[in-house]
Design an enzyme around this catalytic site. Sequence first.
Site, PDB file in Angstrom:
ATOM      1  N   GLN A   1       0.185  -0.606  -5.244  1.00  0.00           N
ATOM      2  CA  GLN A   1      -1.029  -0.411  -4.624  1.00  0.00           C
ATOM      3  C   GLN A   1      -1.435   0.895  -3.912  1.00  0.00           C
ATOM      4  O   GLN A   1      -0.577   1.340  -3.362  1.00  0.00           O
ATOM      5  CB  GLN A   1      -1.401  -1.588  -3.500  1.00  0.00           C
ATOM      6  CG  GLN A   1      -2.940  -1.522  -3.004  1.00  0.00           C
ATOM      7  CD  GLN A   1      -2.861  -2.649  -1.702  1.00  0.00           C
ATOM      8  OE1 GLN A   1      -2.294  -2.511  -0.727  1.00  0.00           O
ATOM      9  NE2 GLN A   1      -3.858  -3.189  -1.877  1.00  0.00           N
TER      10      GLN A   1
ATOM     11  N   ARG B   1      -8.822  -3.914  -5.115  1.00  0.00           N
ATOM     12  CA  ARG B   1      -8.769  -4.838  -4.163  1.00  0.00           C
ATOM     13  C   ARG B   1      -9.972  -4.486  -3.260  1.00  0.00           C
ATOM     14  O   ARG B   1      -9.922  -3.211  -2.805  1.00  0.00           O
ATOM     15  CB  ARG B   1      -7.462  -4.887  -3.575  1.00  0.00           C
ATOM     16  CG  ARG B   1      -7.464  -5.997  -2.503  1.00  0.00           C
ATOM     17  CD  ARG B   1      -6.043  -6.239  -1.871  1.00  0.00           C
ATOM     18  NE  ARG B   1      -5.875  -7.488  -1.680  1.00  0.00           N
ATOM     19  CZ  ARG B   1      -5.039  -8.082  -0.751  1.00  0.00           C
ATOM     20  NH1 ARG B   1      -4.352  -7.383   0.202  1.00  0.00           N
ATOM     21  NH2 ARG B   1      -4.531  -9.328  -0.639  1.00  0.00           N
TER      22      ARG B   1
ATOM     23  N   ALA C   1       0.777  -1.168  -0.005  1.00  0.00           N
ATOM     24  CA  ALA C   1      -0.009  -0.050  -0.055  1.00  0.00           C
ATOM     25  C   ALA C   1       0.747   1.279   0.012  1.00  0.00           C
ATOM     26  O   ALA C   1       1.676   1.517   1.074  1.00  0.00           O
ATOM     27  CB  ALA C   1      -0.972   0.085   1.320  1.00  0.00           C
TER      28      ALA C   1
ATOM     29  N   LEU D   1      -4.638 -17.046   3.464  1.00  0.00           N
ATOM     30  CA  LEU D   1      -4.233 -18.453   3.974  1.00  0.00           C
ATOM     31  C   LEU D   1      -4.343 -19.479   2.857  1.00  0.00           C
ATOM     32  O   LEU D   1      -4.972 -20.693   3.158  1.00  0.00           O
ATOM     33  CB  LEU D   1      -5.245 -18.799   5.188  1.00  0.00           C
ATOM     34  CG  LEU D   1      -4.978 -18.139   6.293  1.00  0.00           C
ATOM     35  CD1 LEU D   1      -5.766 -18.592   7.924  1.00  0.00           C
ATOM     36  CD2 LEU D   1      -3.594 -18.550   6.735  1.00  0.00           C
TER      37      LEU D   1
ATOM     38  N   TYR E   1      -9.714   1.017   4.800  1.00  0.00           N
ATOM     39  CA  TYR E   1      -8.974   2.130   4.594  1.00  0.00           C
ATOM     40  C   TYR E   1     -10.013   3.006   3.756  1.00  0.00           C
ATOM     41  O   TYR E   1     -11.228   2.780   3.470  1.00  0.00           O
ATOM     42  CB  TYR E   1      -7.737   1.939   3.843  1.00  0.00           C
ATOM     43  CG  TYR E   1      -6.814   1.191   4.705  1.00  0.00           C
ATOM     44  CD1 TYR E   1      -6.388   1.822   5.947  1.00  0.00           C
ATOM     45  CD2 TYR E   1      -6.263  -0.117   4.308  1.00  0.00           C
ATOM     46  CE1 TYR E   1      -5.646   1.183   6.878  1.00  0.00           C
ATOM     47  CE2 TYR E   1      -5.403  -0.943   5.207  1.00  0.00           C
ATOM     48  CZ  TYR E   1      -5.213  -0.192   6.478  1.00  0.00           C
ATOM     49  OH  TYR E   1      -4.293  -0.725   7.409  1.00  0.00           O
TER      50      TYR E   1
END
Length: 372
Positions: free
Chosen positions: A100, A232, A57, A303, A184
């Site tokens: 990003q 995203r 980011a 994960l 964010y």
Amino acid sequence: MSLLFQPIQFGRLKLDNRIIIAPMCQYSSKNGELSFWHEQQWASYALSGAGLCIVEATAIRPEGRISYADLGIWNDKHCEQIKTLLTKIKTISPTPFAIQLAHAGRKASCDTPWGAKKGQYQPDESKGWQTLGPSEIPFQNSDNLPIALSISEIKELIDDFAVAAQRSVEAGFELIELHVAHGYLLHQFLSPLSNNRNDEYGGSFENRMKLTLEVFEAVKKVIPDNFPIGVRISATDWVQGGWDLESSIKLSKALEKLGVAYIHVSTGGLHIEQKIEVFPEYQIPFAQEIKKSINIPVIAVGLITEPQQAERILQAQQADAIGIARGILYDPRWPWHAAAELNETIAIAPQYFRFQPRGSNHLFKTYPTKID
Ligand SMILES: Cc1cc2nc3c(=O)[nH]c(=O)nc-3n(C[C@H](O)[C@H](O)[C@H](O)COP(=O)(O)O)c2cc1C
């Protein structure tokens, strides 16, 4: 033949395989600038064999940093430094790099995860600043109240995303990802839990998604035609009454219409009371549902640690590409090991050509480097 090692197209950008290094903040900058940490980290990513590396980011403005140690791209010096590093990186690897672009909004002005305040909000004047948001609703009660952005400040914010995008292209990135996830600023506008505005940027679903769409369009307008822009998102806030899968599907469809290259599906981060049961692949059902609703690639993340697991997700058409974050920190050659496990070929630098995994002699091909 595995799907993980099939090429994939993100807009005009073709990736050699579907392993995506997911963005990870390094908290290793001063004044938003690159440090030696980034040099070694990006070089390591570049030699990993991943199809795409999305770097951390990166703040479009100083006050958009999560912490004082975040990377930024709000001035020409940042752009030049990144350009120099990416030019060096290109001499050792053809791996495309993406940036990003981010603004942390009310979740800015935090400490680093390993600082005294352990990633929490810190108002200390030398390291903190006044936060901004859609509304005067803090992330948690111990945080200062964010200042709600005025309409004219929102327009300036959109312009700053666009300027940061221009700098990103100039610096040599081959794709831009907009950070609309993890609570964010852009996500804060989306969620009714953090946005209680009663103007054109709040209230209805259309109003709440307006800023994300306007940022997307503003970025698109100032960069070359067909330059890929991915987004995203957090597909759910994991809180009753918050942003949810249905909203995410609608947003993904709207972004698809505007020409987004992919949707990268994460979850959470918006609300302190989120209840997440974390287990392997816990975010995959969200990626799968979004994939069913749109005709552009979907990246699944969260994960996914094993090559066979990644392959199974792709084979089951739950996603089109696989984001790996902590797995790459643990094993920076994850893609090599995945290729070996799936009996696939992966391109490596000729400097490494004498290495053959597990007695095999067909898993690697080499690409040319440009070392004098
Ligand atoms: C050290 C670290 C830093 C991260 N920084 C970012 C970031 O800058 N932007 C972002 O969207 N996600 C960030 N994430 C989330 C990851 O991209 C990823 O979604 C998450 O770790 C789940 O994937 P994993 O299970 O493969 O690690 C970060 C995660 C870690 C571990």
